[in-house]
Scaffold this motif. Sequence first.
Motif, PDB file in Angstrom:
ATOM      1  N   TRP A  86       0.789  -1.066   0.426  1.00 16.38           N
ATOM      2  CA  TRP A  86      -0.138  -0.040  -0.437  1.00 16.38           C
ATOM      3  C   TRP A  86       0.890   1.308   0.151  1.00 16.38           C
ATOM      4  N   SER A  87       1.915   1.014   0.847  1.00 13.34           N
ATOM      5  CA  SER A  87       3.319   2.210   0.477  1.00 13.34           C
ATOM      6  C   SER A  87       3.229   3.133  -0.857  1.00 13.34           C
ATOM      7  N   TYR A  88       3.385   1.810  -1.599  1.00  9.49           N
ATOM      8  CA  TYR A  88       3.895   2.472  -3.293  1.00  9.49           C
ATOM      9  C   TYR A  88       2.711   2.765  -3.548  1.00  9.49           C
ATOM     10  N   ALA A  89       1.329   2.317  -3.551  1.00 11.60           N
ATOM     11  CA  ALA A  89       0.235   2.684  -4.013  1.00 11.60           C
ATOM     12  C   ALA A  89       0.291   4.492  -4.085  1.00 11.60           C
ATOM     13  N   VAL A  90       0.003   4.504  -2.288  1.00 13.93           N
ATOM     14  CA  VAL A  90      -0.383   5.923  -2.314  1.00 13.93           C
ATOM     15  C   VAL A  90       0.803   6.664  -2.397  1.00 13.93           C
ATOM     16  N   ARG A  91       2.236   6.522  -2.377  1.00  8.36           N
ATOM     17  CA  ARG A  91       3.243   7.660  -3.062  1.00  8.36           C
ATOM     18  C   ARG A  91       3.126   7.497  -4.704  1.00  8.36           C
ATOM     19  N   THR A 108       7.860   6.219   2.968  1.00 10.38           N
ATOM     20  CA  THR A 108       9.135   5.862   2.491  1.00 10.38           C
ATOM     21  C   THR A 108       9.128   5.156   4.179  1.00 10.38           C
ATOM     22  N   LEU A 109       9.911   6.054   4.673  1.00 14.70           N
ATOM     23  CA  LEU A 109      10.654   5.869   6.041  1.00 14.70           C
ATOM     24  C   LEU A 109       9.688   4.796   6.975  1.00 14.70           C
ATOM     25  N   VAL A 110       8.330   4.832   6.764  1.00 13.20           N
ATOM     26  CA  VAL A 110       7.542   4.279   7.708  1.00 13.20           C
ATOM     27  C   VAL A 110       7.501   3.242   7.211  1.00 13.20           C
ATOM     28  N   GLY A 111       7.284   3.066   5.542  1.00 12.35           N
ATOM     29  CA  GLY A 111       7.608   1.342   5.638  1.00 12.35           C
ATOM     30  C   GLY A 111       8.894   0.488   5.987  1.00 12.35           C
ATOM     31  N   ALA A 112      10.257   1.494   5.722  1.00  7.42           N
ATOM     32  CA  ALA A 112      11.269   1.488   6.451  1.00  7.42           C
ATOM     33  C   ALA A 112      11.820   0.954   7.803  1.00  7.42           C
ATOM     34  N   VAL A 113      10.931   1.201   8.578  1.00  8.32           N
ATOM     35  CA  VAL A 113      10.745   1.461  10.122  1.00  8.32           C
ATOM     36  C   VAL A 113       9.951  -0.035   9.749  1.00  8.32           C
ATOM     37  N   ARG A 114       9.041   0.142   9.696  1.00  6.18           N
ATOM     38  CA  ARG A 114       8.588  -0.832  10.313  1.00  6.18           C
ATOM     39  C   ARG A 114       8.864  -2.625   9.136  1.00  6.18           C
ATOM     40  N   GLY A 115       9.436  -2.364   8.417  1.00  2.00           N
ATOM     41  CA  GLY A 115      10.089  -3.656   8.407  1.00  2.00           C
ATOM     42  C   GLY A 115       9.784  -3.655   6.779  1.00  2.00           C
ATOM     43  N   ALA A 157      16.417   3.481   2.269  1.00  6.68           N
ATOM     44  CA  ALA A 157      15.083   3.466   2.186  1.00  6.68           C
ATOM     45  C   ALA A 157      14.886   4.408   3.294  1.00  6.68           C
ATOM     46  N   ILE A 158      15.730   4.130   4.452  1.00  9.78           N
ATOM     47  CA  ILE A 158      15.400   5.130   5.558  1.00  9.78           C
ATOM     48  C   ILE A 158      16.035   6.752   5.074  1.00  9.78           C
ATOM     49  N   ALA A 159      17.327   7.023   4.359  1.00  5.92           N
ATOM     50  CA  ALA A 159      17.603   7.857   3.645  1.00  5.92           C
ATOM     51  C   ALA A 159      16.786   8.952   2.778  1.00  5.92           C
ATOM     52  N   SER A 160      16.254   7.480   1.774  1.00  5.14           N
ATOM     53  CA  SER A 160      15.201   8.176   1.028  1.00  5.14           C
ATOM     54  C   SER A 160      14.352   9.092   1.680  1.00  5.14           C
ATOM     55  N   GLY A 161      13.538   7.933   2.453  1.00  8.27           N
ATOM     56  CA  GLY A 161      12.010   8.955   3.371  1.00  8.27           C
ATOM     57  C   GLY A 161      12.771  10.254   3.957  1.00  8.27           C
ATOM     58  N   ALA A 212      15.407  14.159  -7.218  1.00 11.84           N
ATOM     59  CA  ALA A 212      15.034  13.572  -8.070  1.00 11.84           C
ATOM     60  C   ALA A 212      16.409  12.176  -8.469  1.00 11.84           C
ATOM     61  N   VAL A 213      17.241  12.898  -8.120  1.00 15.70           N
ATOM     62  CA  VAL A 213      18.502  12.613  -8.687  1.00 15.70           C
ATOM     63  C   VAL A 213      18.876  10.760  -7.319  1.00 15.70           C
ATOM     64  N   VAL A 214      18.893  11.808  -6.275  1.00 18.12           N
ATOM     65  CA  VAL A 214      19.058  11.234  -4.799  1.00 18.12           C
ATOM     66  C   VAL A 214      18.196  10.135  -4.452  1.00 18.12           C
ATOM     67  N   VAL A 215      17.268  10.329  -4.808  1.00 18.73           N
ATOM     68  CA  VAL A 215      15.766   9.068  -4.213  1.00 18.73           C
ATOM     69  C   VAL A 215      15.715   8.371  -5.532  1.00 18.73           C
ATOM     70  N   GLY A 216      16.957   8.624  -6.651  1.00 20.21           N
ATOM     71  CA  GLY A 216      16.649   7.208  -7.543  1.00 20.21           C
ATOM     72  C   GLY A 216      17.844   6.702  -7.823  1.00 20.21           C
ATOM     73  N   VAL A 217      18.105   7.421  -7.006  1.00 20.89           N
ATOM     74  CA  VAL A 217      20.590   6.315  -7.414  1.00 20.89           C
ATOM     75  C   VAL A 217      19.605   5.407  -5.641  1.00 20.89           C
ATOM     76  N   THR A 218      19.273   6.092  -4.595  1.00 25.43           N
ATOM     77  CA  THR A 218      18.666   5.403  -3.289  1.00 25.43           C
ATOM     78  C   THR A 218      17.740   4.395  -3.991  1.00 25.43           C
ATOM     79  N   GLU A 219      16.816   4.506  -5.205  1.00 19.15           N
ATOM     80  CA  GLU A 219      16.066   3.257  -5.220  1.00 19.15           C
ATOM     81  C   GLU A 219      16.400   2.423  -6.014  1.00 19.15           C
ATOM     82  N   ILE A 220      17.835   2.354  -6.510  1.00 17.36           N
ATOM     83  CA  ILE A 220      18.787   1.055  -7.431  1.00 17.36           C
ATOM     84  C   ILE A 220      18.892   0.583  -7.054  1.00 17.36           C
ATOM     85  N   VAL A 221      19.964   1.608  -5.606  1.00 14.80           N
ATOM     86  CA  VAL A 221      20.681   0.581  -4.929  1.00 14.80           C
ATOM     87  C   VAL A 221      19.779  -0.116  -4.006  1.00 14.80           C
TER      88      VAL A 221
END
Length: 192
Positions: free
Chosen positions: A13-18, A55-62, A72-76, A105-114
């Motif tokens: 759901w977190s991806y759907a909301v984003r 993103t932060l909530v999803g990362a912290v909640r597992g 994911a935490i850095a991206s959030g 956009a660049v930093v979030v994109g790089v963190t998503e790829i990593v």
Amino acid sequence: MRLVAEETTRHWWSYAVRGAAAVLFGILAIFWPLITLMTLVVLFGVFAVVSGVITLVGAVRGGDPEDSKPWAIASGILGIVAGVAAWLWPGITTFALLMLIAAYAVVVGVTEIVAALRRRSSGETEWMYVVYGGLAVLFGILMFLWPASGALALTWLIGIFAIVYGGALLVLAYRIHGVRHKGAAGTAPRVA
């Protein structure tokens, strides 16, 4: 490995909301192209904060494997900081807003790829993570290369990116949700 897939599918759901937030932002930017810079700053701030918090909530909640959780935490956190910065300094110039959005956009994109590459090393092979990360990086680079674009072109470019990016997130959410239902039906969850 199976626990990672179960955790990922639980937070579909977190991806759907984003994705929905990005599509809404994109539609507003395209169909309301003469909005003031202040409104664009506020809309970007809302999008960045909502995306960052989810993103932060999803990362912290597992929702992410342990080795990609820091990304994911850095991206959030980056999303929240970018959104709050846009709200605190609403009088920034068009160029500064462009650079802020491009950097985001660049930093979030790089963190998503990593994070996607880390997920792959844990057994997941979801290519959509790489796609929307790559789209974000490409968009950011294009904005850095052509900063002199007019305000109208800028809002359309931002709107198109947001819709494509949001659509990719919605497709990813749908696929992850489908994996979750397959897993609930008795088959082993697997993100492909």
